[in-house]
Motif scaffolding. Structure first.
Motif, short mmCIF file in Angstrom:
data_model
loop_
_atom_site.label_atom_id
_atom_site.label_comp_id
_atom_site.label_asym_id
_atom_site.label_seq_id
_atom_site.Cartn_x
_atom_site.Cartn_y
_atom_site.Cartn_z
N LYS A 130 0.50 -1.50 -0.21
CA LYS A 130 -0.06 0.03 0.21
C LYS A 130 0.71 1.38 0.25
CE LYS A 130 -3.18 2.51 3.41
NZ LYS A 130 -3.75 3.20 2.51
N MET A 131 1.56 0.99 0.89
CA MET A 131 2.84 2.79 0.94
C MET A 131 3.62 2.38 -0.34
SD MET A 131 2.19 3.76 3.61
CE MET A 131 3.44 4.85 4.57
N ALA A 132 4.08 1.67 -1.08
CA ALA A 132 4.55 1.59 -2.33
C ALA A 132 3.76 2.31 -3.25
CB ALA A 132 5.58 0.71 -2.66
N GLY A 133 2.50 1.57 -3.17
CA GLY A 133 1.62 2.60 -4.50
C GLY A 133 1.31 3.66 -4.05
N LEU A 134 1.62 4.27 -2.59
CA LEU A 134 0.92 6.00 -2.48
C LEU A 134 2.35 7.12 -3.14
CD1 LEU A 134 -0.12 5.62 0.76
CD2 LEU A 134 -1.42 7.02 -0.74
N GLN A 135 3.39 5.92 -2.46
CA GLN A 135 4.69 6.63 -2.64
C GLN A 135 4.78 7.19 -4.30
OE1 GLN A 135 8.64 5.40 -2.67
NE2 GLN A 135 8.22 5.89 -0.66
N ALA A 136 4.12 5.78 -5.13
CA ALA A 136 4.14 5.86 -6.43
C ALA A 136 3.37 7.54 -7.17
CB ALA A 136 3.98 4.98 -7.24
N THR A 137 1.69 7.29 -6.58
CA THR A 137 0.74 7.82 -6.91
C THR A 137 1.35 9.31 -6.76
OG1 THR A 137 -0.17 6.12 -5.89
CG2 THR A 137 -1.19 8.73 -6.69
N VAL A 160 5.05 10.77 7.92
CA VAL A 160 4.85 9.94 7.03
C VAL A 160 4.98 10.22 5.98
CG1 VAL A 160 2.55 8.52 6.86
CG2 VAL A 160 3.42 8.70 8.73
N VAL A 161 4.50 11.74 5.92
CA VAL A 161 4.58 12.60 4.35
C VAL A 161 5.82 12.21 3.55
CG1 VAL A 161 4.01 14.51 2.81
CG2 VAL A 161 2.18 13.76 4.69
N LYS A 162 6.89 12.98 4.64
CA LYS A 162 8.20 13.17 4.06
C LYS A 162 8.84 11.67 4.04
CE LYS A 162 9.24 16.28 7.17
NZ LYS A 162 9.88 16.91 8.56
N GLN A 163 8.28 10.50 4.60
CA GLN A 163 8.59 9.32 3.65
C GLN A 163 7.83 8.82 2.63
OE1 GLN A 163 7.39 6.24 6.29
NE2 GLN A 163 8.93 4.82 5.51
N LEU A 164 6.61 8.75 2.45
CA LEU A 164 6.10 8.75 0.45
C LEU A 164 6.57 9.29 -0.75
CD1 LEU A 164 2.69 8.23 2.57
CD2 LEU A 164 4.14 6.89 1.76
N LEU A 165 7.13 11.05 0.17
CA LEU A 165 8.02 11.81 -1.02
C LEU A 165 9.34 10.75 -1.43
CD1 LEU A 165 7.10 15.40 0.54
CD2 LEU A 165 6.39 14.78 -1.60
#
Length: 413
Positions: A130-137, A160-165
Motif C-alpha cells: 500500500k505504501m509503495a502504491g502511495l509513494q508511486a502515486t 509519514v508524508v516525508k517518507q512517501l515523498l
C-alpha cells in the motif's frame, strides 16, 4: 497497475528513503511568482508508518480483528442490541490493549485495512505494498502533472508524508496539523515556490467534538493553512477533511439524502463545522484574498450547487445566508446547505469542475473538491477544470492504495 517487479523496487525505495525537515524558501526577494502552480488533494486512507501498522496489527490480532462499529444485519435499519454490545466490548478490549482511550485514538481501527468480506488479516508485507502504491502515486503527481502543492488527508503525520515523498523529499517542505486522533491533514509544497518563505497555520476550531457534552468524546480533524508569498503577492491554501456520513442531497441506493439540519449524528457534527469554517475563510480572505479551499469535504457540494437553492431556503429560519450564521451553545447553526452557506454573496467562491477521470480511478466520488476564492478564480481561463488520477496499485494488492483518487488542477497566477 504496476508489475510485481516494479512493486518490489518501490517497496525497497520506500524502506530506504530518508526523512528531511521542512525549511522555508530563502530565494531572492525580487523573484516573481511562477506563471502557474499545480495543486492536488489526496486522501490516503489511513496512511501511517510501517511501525504504526505493526502496532495496529499486534493489538487487532489480540482482539480477533473485531469491529468497533455495530454491524447491521441485511435488511436491518439499525444494529440490534447484540451487535451494539459486541462493538462496545471491542472498544473496551482495544483501548485496554492499546494503553488507554488516548492511545487507542492514535491507532487505526481493526477493520480499516480489511476489504469487504475479507476475513484474512493483512500482513506487514500487504501494508508495505500500500505504501509503495502511495509513494508511486505521489511521484506521478509531481513528475507527470507538475504538482507543486499537495494537500493530504487521512495521514498520521508530517514524517509519514516525508517518507512517501521518496526521492522528492529534499525538494518539498512539509507541515501537518497536530491532532489527538490518527487521521490528520498535511501539506507538501515545492520549496522553490513562495520566495519569502512558506507559512503553515492550524485551525483547531474545525476540530469540533463528536459530543460537546462529553469531555472525552473524539474530535474530528482540524484544518490546515499554507501561505506562499512573493513581493506584493500572497496565495493561501486551506486543507479540510470535514465530518463524514452526511454527504448527499440526492437520494442514493446506499446513502440517504440529508440536509445539514438532519438529526442524524453525522449531520449534526458537520453542521457544527459550518461557522468555524466560515470564520476561517473570512479571516484568511482579509490577509490573502486569493486562496484555494480544498480537501475531502465529505459533502457533495457539486450536488448542492446544481440544485440552485434560493437564498431564503438555505437557512431554516429563512434568513439571508450572507455572513457567518449564529450558532447555539453547542455550535449548531440554522443551515441546510453547505455550499450556499459558504458562497453566500458576501463571499464568492468557485468550484473547479471535474473535467477528467483517468481510467482505473475507483473509490469515492463527489467528496473531494477544489474551490477558488473570487479574486483567484478571476485569473483563470473560463475552461479551467480538474482531473482525477488513478492510484498506483498492483493486481494482487490486498490493501488498496487508497479509496480516493487524487484530484488536481493547474492554476494560473
Amino acid at each position: 497497475m504496476i508489475k510485481p517487479t516494479r512493486l518490489a523496487f518501490l517497496v525497497s525505495l520506500l524502506a530506504t528513503s530518508a526523512a528531511h525537515a521542512a525549511a522555508p524558501s530563502q530565494a531572492g526577494a525580487k523573484a516573481a511568482p511562477p506563471a502557474q502552480i499545480g495543486v492536488a488533494s489526496f486522501n490516503m486512507a489511513w496512511a501511517g508508518s510501517q511501525q504504526d501498522f505493526d502496532r495496529h496489527a499486534a493489538v487487532c490480532k489480540a482482539v480477533s480483528w473485531c469491529d468497533t462499529r455495530p454491524k447491521r444485519a441485511p435488511g436491518q435499519a439499525r444494529p440490534d442490541e447484540a451487535a451494539i454490545q459486541a462493538a462496545r466490548q471491542c472498544v473496551a478490549d482495544t483501548e485496554r490493549l492499546a494503553g488507554g482511550p488516548a492511545q487507542a485514538a492514535m491507532s487505526v481501527p481493526c477493520n480499516a485495512y480489511l476489504g469487504r468480506g475479507d476475513k484474512t488479516p493483512p500482513t506487514s508485507a500487504d501494508y508495505a505494498a500500500k505504501m509503495a502504491g502511495l509513494q508511486a502515486t505521489i511521484a506521478g503527481l509531481i513528475e507527470t502533472q507538475k504538482v507543486g502543492v499537495i494537500a493530504f488527508q487521512e495521514v498520521r503525520s508530517a514524517e509519514v508524508v516525508k517518507q512517501l515523498l521518496g526521492r522528492h523529499a529534499e525538494r518539498f517542505g512539509v507541515c501537518d496539523a497536530p491532532h489527538d486522533g490518527f487521521q490528520t491533514v498535511a501539506f507538501a509544497w515545492d520549496r522553490s515556490l513562495g520566495q519569502t518563505g512558506a507559512q503553515c497555520g492550524v485551525n483547531q476550531e474545525l476540530a469540533v467534538s463528536d459530543n460537546p457534552a462529553d469531555k472525552e468524546a473524539r474530535r474530528v480533524r482540524p484544518g490546515l493553512a499554507l501561505t506562499l508569498e512573493w513581493p506584493g503577492r500572497r496565495i493561501s491554501f486551506l486543507n479540510v477533511h470535514l465530518k463524514s456520513g452526511c454527504a448527499n442531497i440526492v437520494p442514493h441506493p446506499i446513502y440517504q439524502a440529508r440536509l445539514l439540519d438532519d438529526p442524524a449524528a453525522a449531520c449534526v457534527v458537520l453542521n457544527r463545522q459550518v461557522a468555524p469554517l466560515e470564520r476561517w475563510l473570512d479571516s484568511v480572505g482579509k490577509q490573502s484574498p486569493e486562496y484555494v479551499l480544498l480537501g475531502d469535504f465529505n459533502r457533495r457540494i457539486d450536488e448542492e450547487a446544481a440544485a440552485r437553492i434560493p437564498p431564503e431556503q438555505v437557512r431554516v429560519d429563512g434568513s439571508n445566508p450572507a455572513g457567518v450564521p449564529v450558532a447555539d451553545a453547542s455550535g449548531k447553526v440554522a443551515t441546510r446547505y453547505l455550499w450556499q452557506e459558504l458562497s453566500d454573496g458576501a463571499r464568492t467562491l468557485h468550484q473547479v469542475p471535474l473535467t477528467g477521470v483517468e481510467t482505473g480511478c475507483r473509490g469515492f466520488s463527489g467528496l473531494d473538491h477544489i474551490v477558488l476564492s473570487g479574486p483567484l478564480a478571476a485569473r483563470q481561463a473560463p475552461t479551467l477544470g480538474s482531473r482525477k488520477t488513478a492510484v498506483v496499485q498492483a493486481p494482487d494488492q490486498r490493501i488498496e492504495t487508497s479509496d480516493h483518487c487524487p484530484r488536481s488542477v493547474t492554476l494560473a497566477l
